[in-house]
Enzyme design. Structure first.
Site, PDB file in Angstrom:
ATOM      1  N   SER A 279      76.701 126.364-111.890  1.00 33.34           N
ATOM      2  CA  SER A 279      76.312 127.163-110.871  1.00 33.34           C
ATOM      3  C   SER A 279      75.823 127.003-109.697  1.00 33.34           C
ATOM      4  O   SER A 279      75.245 125.639-109.423  1.00 33.34           O
ATOM      5  CB  SER A 279      75.100 127.880-111.249  1.00 33.34           C
ATOM      6  OG  SER A 279      73.933 127.436-111.790  1.00 33.34           O
ATOM      7  N   LYS A 285      72.808 124.094 -98.721  1.00 36.52           N
ATOM      8  CA  LYS A 285      71.538 123.622 -99.476  1.00 36.52           C
ATOM      9  C   LYS A 285      72.082 122.884-100.865  1.00 36.52           C
ATOM     10  O   LYS A 285      71.362 122.003-101.314  1.00 36.52           O
ATOM     11  CB  LYS A 285      70.680 124.539 -99.963  1.00 36.52           C
ATOM     12  CG  LYS A 285      69.996 125.047 -98.795  1.00 36.52           C
ATOM     13  CD  LYS A 285      68.672 126.279 -99.003  1.00 36.52           C
ATOM     14  CE  LYS A 285      68.318 126.646 -97.874  1.00 36.52           C
ATOM     15  NZ  LYS A 285      67.275 127.625 -98.285  1.00 36.52           N
ATOM     16  N   GLU A 286      73.253 123.126-101.268  1.00 35.11           N
ATOM     17  CA  GLU A 286      73.766 122.379-102.420  1.00 35.11           C
ATOM     18  C   GLU A 286      75.359 121.663-101.843  1.00 35.11           C
ATOM     19  O   GLU A 286      76.179 122.379-101.933  1.00 35.11           O
ATOM     20  CB  GLU A 286      74.021 123.442-103.686  1.00 35.11           C
ATOM     21  CG  GLU A 286      73.010 124.054-103.942  1.00 35.11           C
ATOM     22  CD  GLU A 286      73.154 125.233-105.005  1.00 35.11           C
ATOM     23  OE1 GLU A 286      72.308 125.158-105.692  1.00 35.11           O
ATOM     24  OE2 GLU A 286      74.165 126.069-104.790  1.00 35.11           O
ATOM     25  N   ASP A 315      77.980 131.690-106.102  1.00 41.26           N
ATOM     26  CA  ASP A 315      77.717 132.968-106.036  1.00 41.26           C
ATOM     27  C   ASP A 315      77.605 133.536-104.324  1.00 41.26           C
ATOM     28  O   ASP A 315      77.165 134.708-104.085  1.00 41.26           O
ATOM     29  CB  ASP A 315      76.258 133.262-106.549  1.00 41.26           C
ATOM     30  CG  ASP A 315      75.948 134.532-107.312  1.00 41.26           C
ATOM     31  OD1 ASP A 315      76.774 135.313-107.606  1.00 41.26           O
ATOM     32  OD2 ASP A 315      74.675 134.866-107.148  1.00 41.26           O
ATOM     33  N   LYS A 508      70.481 137.751-109.366  1.00 38.89           N
ATOM     34  CA  LYS A 508      70.331 136.213-108.801  1.00 38.89           C
ATOM     35  C   LYS A 508      71.301 135.604-109.770  1.00 38.89           C
ATOM     36  O   LYS A 508      72.299 135.930-110.123  1.00 38.89           O
ATOM     37  CB  LYS A 508      68.905 135.941-108.809  1.00 38.89           C
ATOM     38  CG  LYS A 508      68.120 136.695-107.871  1.00 38.89           C
ATOM     39  CD  LYS A 508      66.551 136.321-107.880  1.00 38.89           C
ATOM     40  CE  LYS A 508      65.842 137.182-106.873  1.00 38.89           C
ATOM     41  NZ  LYS A 508      65.679 138.306-107.187  1.00 38.89           N
ATOM     42  N   LYS A 509      70.619 134.351-110.279  1.00 40.82           N
ATOM     43  CA  LYS A 509      71.434 133.249-111.085  1.00 40.82           C
ATOM     44  C   LYS A 509      71.807 134.072-112.367  1.00 40.82           C
ATOM     45  O   LYS A 509      72.846 133.690-113.185  1.00 40.82           O
ATOM     46  CB  LYS A 509      70.672 132.268-111.347  1.00 40.82           C
ATOM     47  CG  LYS A 509      71.228 131.165-112.055  1.00 40.82           C
ATOM     48  CD  LYS A 509      70.563 129.793-112.403  1.00 40.82           C
ATOM     49  CE  LYS A 509      71.010 128.750-113.235  1.00 40.82           C
ATOM     50  NZ  LYS A 509      70.279 127.656-113.315  1.00 40.82           N
ATOM     51  N   ASP A 533      73.223 122.610-113.824  1.00 42.35           N
ATOM     52  CA  ASP A 533      73.263 122.982-112.417  1.00 42.35           C
ATOM     53  C   ASP A 533      74.268 122.196-111.897  1.00 42.35           C
ATOM     54  O   ASP A 533      74.863 121.019-112.351  1.00 42.35           O
ATOM     55  CB  ASP A 533      71.629 122.661-111.976  1.00 42.35           C
ATOM     56  CG  ASP A 533      70.810 123.820-112.280  1.00 42.35           C
ATOM     57  OD1 ASP A 533      71.206 124.774-112.718  1.00 42.35           O
ATOM     58  OD2 ASP A 533      69.607 123.420-112.290  1.00 42.35           O
ATOM     59  N   ASP A 738      65.353 131.708-117.462  1.00 38.61           N
ATOM     60  CA  ASP A 738      65.782 130.825-118.565  1.00 38.61           C
ATOM     61  C   ASP A 738      64.680 130.762-119.815  1.00 38.61           C
ATOM     62  O   ASP A 738      65.161 130.926-121.102  1.00 38.61           O
ATOM     63  CB  ASP A 738      65.704 129.505-117.887  1.00 38.61           C
ATOM     64  CG  ASP A 738      64.785 128.952-117.236  1.00 38.61           C
ATOM     65  OD1 ASP A 738      63.546 129.973-117.041  1.00 38.61           O
ATOM     66  OD2 ASP A 738      64.628 127.984-116.413  1.00 38.61           O
TER      67      ASP A 738
END
Length: 1036
Positions: A279, A285-286, A315, A508-509, A533, A738
């Site tokens: 994801s 930021k990633e 996403d 969201k996630k 991740d 989670d």
């Protein structure tokens, strides 16, 4: 079954010559239901008379007898039967000649040794092999059950259900093994916990019964805080009563699923499929390079290529991520075969080339150095291409947009006879373009309708096609690499970006993960899902195989997910802010594995797809009684047939899921995933298994209708009027989806497993900056507060949740509330020093003895925890320090935010945690010293300043008092130093890089503290002087 031992035995002292080798010993035994071997012999060494000795008599055999009532060998005659009279076996004599009868009499004398009650228990090694044909030839015997034997044409015993093949096959091997902690460690550990519980109860009772009459307000606050701390400690330590370790047998996995057999003549892999989910949401930021390295490490894992499928959920719908993944697939065509050829570890290229160790260690192929040099150059070029993608995309978009503008001008000129009106404004949408000259369907650099974050179409692109079922071997290539004899296939890889529209809540996630679940069910439908991740790469290429061992072992059909520990790179050597979190991952999670299983922590988790769909386990237990001490099989598990209705359930989590959506293809995939995820039915103790060779067929190729269906199930409207997010898939409604998702599965009776591999399975990054770390903790704590105020509170759990597992989930929801009492307790030493009072009347012997006992037992518990968990004392101390820092900052704010959401309905939004790309090679920990101010600093900074000022005031007060009360000063000062010691990492983080804080800051701090203390003494003069006859204080 029989085993052969070829070790030479000592010579017999009785019978035969001295120089004669030891005679043959036939040791009879039987197999128990658990697989152990029970000896039926008097002892291990049995000497035979010289008549039965021969050249090969030094070989000793163990003959396994079937577990039947009459399985003692000897001269027994059948009660009846239709066997030929002339036929004899090892256990049933027939009509023999005179010489044979004499031989039988001698053998009967030898077998008389077996008629005794002294039976020893022997454990048989699973790696021994036995030559059955040789034993049958030498002994002229046959395997039999009791006094009956099998003919060649009838090899099945109807009474016991056993056949000749049951004895001829190799012994059944479990895929995993549970290793309990040594009793010499765990027993004292439990005793000390109980002893400390008693000591805490006695101490708190004494504290309540002995108030400080001079400062009841101070005593009252302290006793309330101490009672809560004792309760919080109980919630944390009780689930640690039964820690265990586990090991997996990869050799047994290969033997069962990838070895030629009658059901699998070619030795093709019979392992189940695995879908890997990654994801990501924001390429800023990633970094795409980090995500690409993660993809490359997954593609190169040691798992059957045709059984592995990889999905990335973008996403944000960013074209930068899309094109970076396309570049990663191109580089994978060389990187993956290179890893297979030279057995590279780790298989993340960035981590591999950054290693400080000798790369040639244990490498034997002569072309390794040449191959490594070439692939390193290719990787450097790959990094340059990835880093240059933003500029390439920008220039491409400018070029295409200029062409669009030029075409628009030409159209206007054509309409106006070649003249462009002076007042006409050409408006061309600044679109984002793909490399093939078409509009990017996702988010554009200049947002526009249908092309913005939260408002774009669904995207599905197969980056790497479905591989062929048989290996595709490479060949020599002088320009590149020689991949002769190396499988060059790549697993299937798909880019997915779900549809988003402004009028929908996308959750969201959790919503992104559920979209991947549906899309993957259409495309590959692997019965197991590995969730990672984007910054967590595969560090151990065998990790997936080890995880499958637990899913495919006996009882594995009850395992809903397998959690791997999180390991991190790029953490400062001192681990200032407890980023490794080893106390949780190596202590708490290992202990939960001895109960119902660890909690789900968001990444590094392998799910059973069928459990993720909200179904009940095939078998479950219910726990009754105040402490769940009475266990009984659960009722109302899944019906065995369509006609049979499930029992009515009182708890909503125990109802069967019904609303999966309107996709027929998806609904049909559910039963297939459940069947393919079953363990192998290769042992009578395995329930709910599948036959051998059931997963040998190739996957059908993807076609247009399949891709269209996959696009449909990731649309934003698909979840309308369904149970997705409620009881199916990842659960919605919490920022810690989670934990809630794992809790729901445990609540239905499923179990989970904690898999700690010798080599770390996965490694990722963690924020080392104080501000980023506190914001991360704030998000976790806020989710816990949401859990506490929701129906996912463990107080409302079903009876299928074990008592201590329930306590662990209670602690998850309650621990943020400890911050309220912790903040008060951290101010108590300052209040004590300001007022000249203490939490007790005086430091008497009882108080000090209680305090000493509680502290020593806590230290001893920590030392024993070090023994069974491998945690160091420094890890304990760092965890304790950050517990105080986070508890006085992030946890307190989380409680406030949670209450605002529950009471006022104010939604909470969080920013994505930045993933470091580790580009600063000069200082890898530069981010550690960067100070980013946030409101979370206010409370801990206030605690530090007030305690320092209170220390100066307390010392000044005592020195200037006529009758100094040193005991109260000592108590308050010790208490204050305890608070400051816990806050030291926070203060160090505010100071920035070592040596950067000017000396004047320390001078100013000292002057301010002294000035404030002198003002306090003037305002509130020291007490303790002489008094007159009326009891009034005399001035000095």
């Amino acid at each position: 079954m029989a085993t052969s031992s070829h070790s030479r035995r000592p010579l017999s002292s009785g019978g035969g010559d001295a120089d004669r080798p030891s005679s043959q010993a036939v040791k009879f035994a039987r197999r128990t239901s658990s697989g152990r071997i029970v000896s039926l012999s008097r002892d291990e060494e049995i000497d035979l008379p010289g008549d039965y000795s021969a050249q090969n008599d030094y070989i000793n055999y163990t003959v396994m007898m079937p577990p039947t009532p009459d399985n003692q060998p000897g001269d027994h005659h059948p009660s009846g039967g239709d066997k030929p009279e002339g036929t004899s076996s090892r256990f049933r004599p027939g009509k023999r000649s005179g010489g044979e009868e004499e031989e039988d009499r001698k053998l009967d004398r030898r077998m008389s040794l077996l008629q005794n009650d002294n039976k020893s228990m022997l454990l048989r090694s699973q790696t021994q092999d036995f030559d059955h044909n040789r034993w049958l030839f030498e002994t002229r015997g046959k395997y039999g059950i009791g006094n009956a034997f099998w003919d060649d044409d009838d090899s099945y015993d109807r009474e016991s259900g056993m056949s000749m093949q049951d004895f001829m096959d190799k012994p059944w091997k479990p895929l995993t093994r549970k290793v309990h902690v040594s009793g010499g460690i765990i027993s004292p550990y439990r005793v000390l916990i109980i002893f400390r519980m008693v000591a805490l109860a006695m101490f708190l009772t004494w504290r309540v019964q002995n108030p400080n009459q001079d400062a009841l307000w101070l005593w009252g606050m302290s006793i309330v805080c101490e009672i809560w701390f004792a309760f919080s400690w109980l919630l944390d330590v009780l689930p640690k009563f039964n820690p265990i370790n586990r090991t997996a047998d990869l050799a047994a996995l290969k033997e069962k699923f990838e070895t030629p057999s009658p059901a699998n003549p070619t030795g093709r892999s019979d392992l189940p499929g695995v879908d890997v989910f990654i994801s990501t949401a924001d390429p800023e930021k990633e970094p795409p390079l980090v995500t690409a390295n993660t993809i490359l490490s997954i593609m190169a894992v040691q798992y059957p290529v045709e059984k592995l499928s990889i999905y990335i959920s973008d996403d944000g719908g960013a074209i930068l991520t899309f094109e970076a993944m396309a570049e990663a697939v191109k580089f994978a065509q060389f990187w993956v075969p290179f890893c297979r050829k030279h057995d590279i570890e780790p298989r993340n290229p960035d981590s591999y080339f950054s290693q400080k160790t000798d790369p040639t260690k244990n490498k034997k192929k002569p072309d390794f150095v040449k191959d490594r040099r070439w692939i390193k150059r290719e990787y450097d070029e790959f990094k340059v291409r990835i880093n240059g993608l933003p500029e390439v995309i920008r220039k491409r978009c400018e070029m295409y947009n200029k062409n669009e503008e030029l075409q628009e001008k030409n159209m206007i000129r054509d309409k106006n006879n070649g003249v462009l009106p002076p007042d006409y404004k050409i408006e061309v949408t600044g679109a984002t373009w793909m490399a093939d000259g078409t509009h990017w369907p996702g988010t554009w650099h200049k947002p526009s309708p249908d092309h913005a974050k939260g408002d774009h179409s669904g995207i599905l692109q197969i980056m790497s096609k479905v591989p062929e079922i048989d290996p595709v071997m490479g060949g020599p290539d002088e320009v590149r690499l020689d991949f002769t004899g190396i499988d060059i296939r790549l697993p299937m890889f798909a880019y997915v970006s779900r549809e988003k529209r402004k009028c929908y809540d996308h959750n969201k996630k959790a919503g992104a993960m559920n979209a991947l679940v549906r899309a993957s069910a259409i495309l590959s439908n692997g019965p197991f899902i590995l969730n990672l991740d984007c910054d967590h790469y595969v560090y151990n290429s065998l990790a997936i195989r080890e995880g499958i061992c637990y899913m495919m072992d006996r009882g594995g059909d009850r395992v809903c997910y397998l959690q791997f520990p999180q390991r991190f790179e790029g953490i400062d050597p001192s681990d200032r802010y407890a980023n490794h979190n080893t106390v949780f991952f190596d202590g708490n999670m290992r202990a939960l594995d001895g109960l119902q299983g660890p909690v789900y922590v968001g990444t590094g988790c392998m799910f059973r797809r069928y459990a993720l769909y909200g179904f009940l386990p095939p078998r479950a237990n219910e726990y009754h009684g105040a402490f769940g001490q009475n266990k009984a099989p659960a009722k109302g598990v899944n019906p065995r047939s369509e006609e049979e209705e499930p029992l009515a359930m009182a708890h909503p989590d125990l109802n069967l899921p019904k609303k999966f959506g309107n996709s027929t293809m998806f609904n049909e995939s559910i039963a297939v995933a459940e069947f393919q995820g079953r363990p192998l039915a290769d042992h009578f103790s395995i329930k709910n298994g599948r036959p051998r060779g059931a997963l040998l067929l190739a996957r059908p190729p993807l076609d247009a209708p399949t891709a269209a269906e996959a696009i449909a199930v990731i649309s934003c409207w698909y979840e309308d009027n369904t149970e997705w997010g409620d009881r199916i898939g990842w659960i919605y409604g919490s920022v810690t989806e989670d934990v809630v998702t794992g809790y729901r599965m445990h609540n239905r009776g499923w179990r989970s497993v904690y898999c700690i591999t010798k080599r770390d399975a996965f490694r990722g990054t963690a924020p080392i900056n104080l501000t980023d770390r506190l914001h991360q903790v704030l998000r976790w704590a806020t989710g816990s507060v949401e859990i506490f105020f929701s129906r996912n509170n463990a107080f409302l759990a079903t009876r299928r949740l074990k008592f201590l597992q329930r306590v662990a989930y209670l602690n998850v929801g309650i621990y943020p509330f400890t911050s309220i009492f912790l903040v008060v307790y951290c101010f108590l030493p300052a209040l004590s020093l300001f007022s000249g009072q203490f939490i007790v009347q005086s430091l008497d012997v009882k108080f000090l003895l209680y305090l000493l006992t509680i502290t020593i037992t806590l230290i001893m518990i920590a030392l024993l925890e070090v023994k069974w968990s491998g945690i160091t004392l420094e890890d304990h101390w760092r965890n304790e320090q950050f517990w105080a820092i986070g508890g006085t900052s992030a946890h307190l704010v989380a409680v406030i935010q949670g209450l605002l959401k529950v009471v006022a309905g104010i939604e909470i939004s969080f920013t994505l945690t930045s993933k470091s790309a580790a580009e600063d090679e000069d200082d890898a920990f530069a981010d550690l010293y960067e100070v980013k101010w946030t409101g979370l600093f206010v409370v801990p900074l206030t605690i530090i300043v007030i305690n320092i000022v209170a220390l100066v005031i307390g010392i000044s007060r005592t020195i200037y008092s006529v009758i100094p009360e040193w005991s109260k000063l000592f108590g308050g000062s010790f208490f204050s130093f305890w608070v400051l010691a816990h806050m030291y990492p926070f203060a160090k983080g505010l100071m920035g890089r070592r040596g950067r804080v000017p000396t004047i800051v320390y001078v100013w701090s000292g002057l301010i503290s002294i000035t404030v203390s002198l003002l306090w003494i003037v305002i509130s003069p020291p007490q303790g002087g002489a008094t007159n006859s009326d009891g009034k204080q005399l001035a000095v």
